[in-house]
Enzyme design. Structure first.
Site, PDB file in Angstrom:
ATOM      1  N   TYR A  55      46.276  12.045  31.631  1.00  0.00           N
ATOM      2  CA  TYR A  55      45.796  13.132  31.733  1.00  0.00           C
ATOM      3  C   TYR A  55      43.776  12.412  32.348  1.00  0.00           C
ATOM      4  CZ  TYR A  55      48.336  15.419  28.188  1.00  0.00           C
ATOM      5  OH  TYR A  55      49.140  16.554  27.680  1.00  0.00           O
ATOM      6  N   PRO A 206      51.162  27.301  25.136  1.00  0.00           N
ATOM      7  CA  PRO A 206      51.997  28.643  24.321  1.00  0.00           C
ATOM      8  C   PRO A 206      51.373  29.426  24.369  1.00  0.00           C
ATOM      9  CG  PRO A 206      49.639  27.207  23.326  1.00  0.00           C
ATOM     10  CD  PRO A 206      50.413  26.679  24.252  1.00  0.00           C
ATOM     11  N   GLY A 210      47.967  30.218  30.620  1.00  0.00           N
ATOM     12  CA  GLY A 210      46.761  31.645  30.821  1.00  0.00           C
ATOM     13  C   GLY A 210      47.561  33.263  31.077  1.00  0.00           C
ATOM     14  N   PHE A 211      49.214  32.981  31.799  1.00  0.00           N
ATOM     15  CA  PHE A 211      49.414  34.124  32.078  1.00  0.00           C
ATOM     16  C   PHE A 211      50.057  34.889  30.583  1.00  0.00           C
ATOM     17  CE2 PHE A 211      52.701  37.121  31.978  1.00  0.00           C
ATOM     18  CZ  PHE A 211      52.968  37.417  33.713  1.00  0.00           C
TER      19      PHE A 211
END
Length: 335
Positions: A55, A206, A210-211
């Site tokens: 990351y 989870p 963002g959807f």
């Protein structure tokens, strides 16, 4: 905050995925904002923080180490190796999957230095390097446990068969993969394998990147470096079809008395006591919203309607593009 088992540890039922603070969704927030999110999570009772060497090519571990080192005894630290940024002869840093023992040892040493700690509580193999037997990679990781550099081991994005092979070499405390209402692949075999072996299942993304927060309406507005640009579900055609799911989904959240994001996380918490979701965010406000999912109660009827509304059959497009699909080892539904 409710507690759940995480390998040999006990942690908050909802952890924090730290990736968003340095990686993957375009320009990351400032270091000051990242610090606010991390400390707010700690103050709110989060005791599982999840990062990785990959990351930000080390930037995320550096941030987590700097901000949380003074509080090291208050939380469980998870990081990942076997996939990291490597600088080529041209000076460009590229993502490389490398499961050789020497690479895993180096990744771990680098992570310990950036995290400013003597030990990583749970160390994942970020991706199985299919050129290296899983037993060999896990064997190298088990030696890190023997040396006191790591307390427990985990795997990411692997199949039930690979989990069982790895577990035969050394106990696997946690398995992490994508799991949400719109990505149900773990239900094929991995969830059951985790239950059989006593391995905690950690669900990343989870809220469906963002959807399921009801926050992704214009995919053309994604930053040039946003990884969702390479994901089929966010291609305009698939995305348009997926948007049709949101009105009904909003209504179910309203019935549950929670926000759309909380509904997605609460669904995971209700599915199995062996599951720990690790949503990520760059916003303290959204962090608090996510953590509120622990207090949401869903009855059997609502759960049934929710699962019927958003599932593998009603969602359009694959979760990953061709390259990413080739890099993971997870079970998949037939196209």
């Amino acid at each position: 905050m409710q507690q759940r088992r995480f390998g040999p540890f006990t942690v908050s039922a909802i952890g924090l995925g730290c990736m968003n603070l340095s990686h993957a969704y375009g320009t990351p927030p400032s270091a000051e904002q990242g610090e606010r999110v991390l400390l707010s999570a700690l103050d709110a009772g989060v005791t599982l923080f999840d990062t990785a060497s990959l990351y930000g090519f080390g930037a995320n571990e550096t941030l987590v180490g700097r901000v949380l080192k003074a509080h090291r005894g208050r939380f469980t630290l998870a990081s990942k190796g076997g996939m990291a940024g490597v600088t080529g002869d041209d000076g460009v840093v590229r993502r490389v999957i490398d499961g050789r023992p020497e690479a895993i040892r180096k990744n771990c040493e680098d992570s310990l230095r950036r995290l400013q700690t003597d030990v990583i509580d749970l160390y994942y193999l970020h991706r199985w390097d299919k050129k290296v037997p899983i037993e060999e990679s896990v064997g190298a990781m088990s030696r890190l446990v023997e040396q006191g550099k790591v307390r427990a081991l985990g795997l990411s994005e692997v199949s039930a068969a690979t989990l069982r092979k790895a577990h035969a070499v050394h106990p696997i405390g946690a398995l992490q993969t994508e799991y949400s209402l719109w990505t149900r692949n773990p239900e094929i075999a991995v969830l059951e394998a985790c239950r059989e072996l006593g391995t905690t299942f950690v669900a990343f993304s989870p809220v469906a990147r963002g959807f399921l927060c009801d926050a992704v309406h214009d995919v053309m507005a994604f930053d040039a470096k946003d990884i969702r640009r390479s994901m089929p579900r966010f291609e305009p055609g698939h995305h348009a079809r997926n948007l049709a799911l949101l009105p009904g989904y909003r209504q179910l959240a309203k019935e549950a008395g929670c926000t759309p994001a909380q509904l997605a996380i609460a669904w995971l918490l209700h599915k199995d006591g062996n599951i720990i979701p690790i949503p990520g965010t760059t916003s303290v406000e959204h962090l608090r919203e996510d953590l509120g999912a622990a207090d949401v109660k869903l009855d059997a009827s609502l759960l049934q309607r929710l699962e019927a509304h958003v599932n593998q059959q009603t969602v359009s497009g694959h979760r990953y593009g061709a390259q990413a699909r080739a890099e993971v080892d997870t079970e998949d539904y037939a196209a």
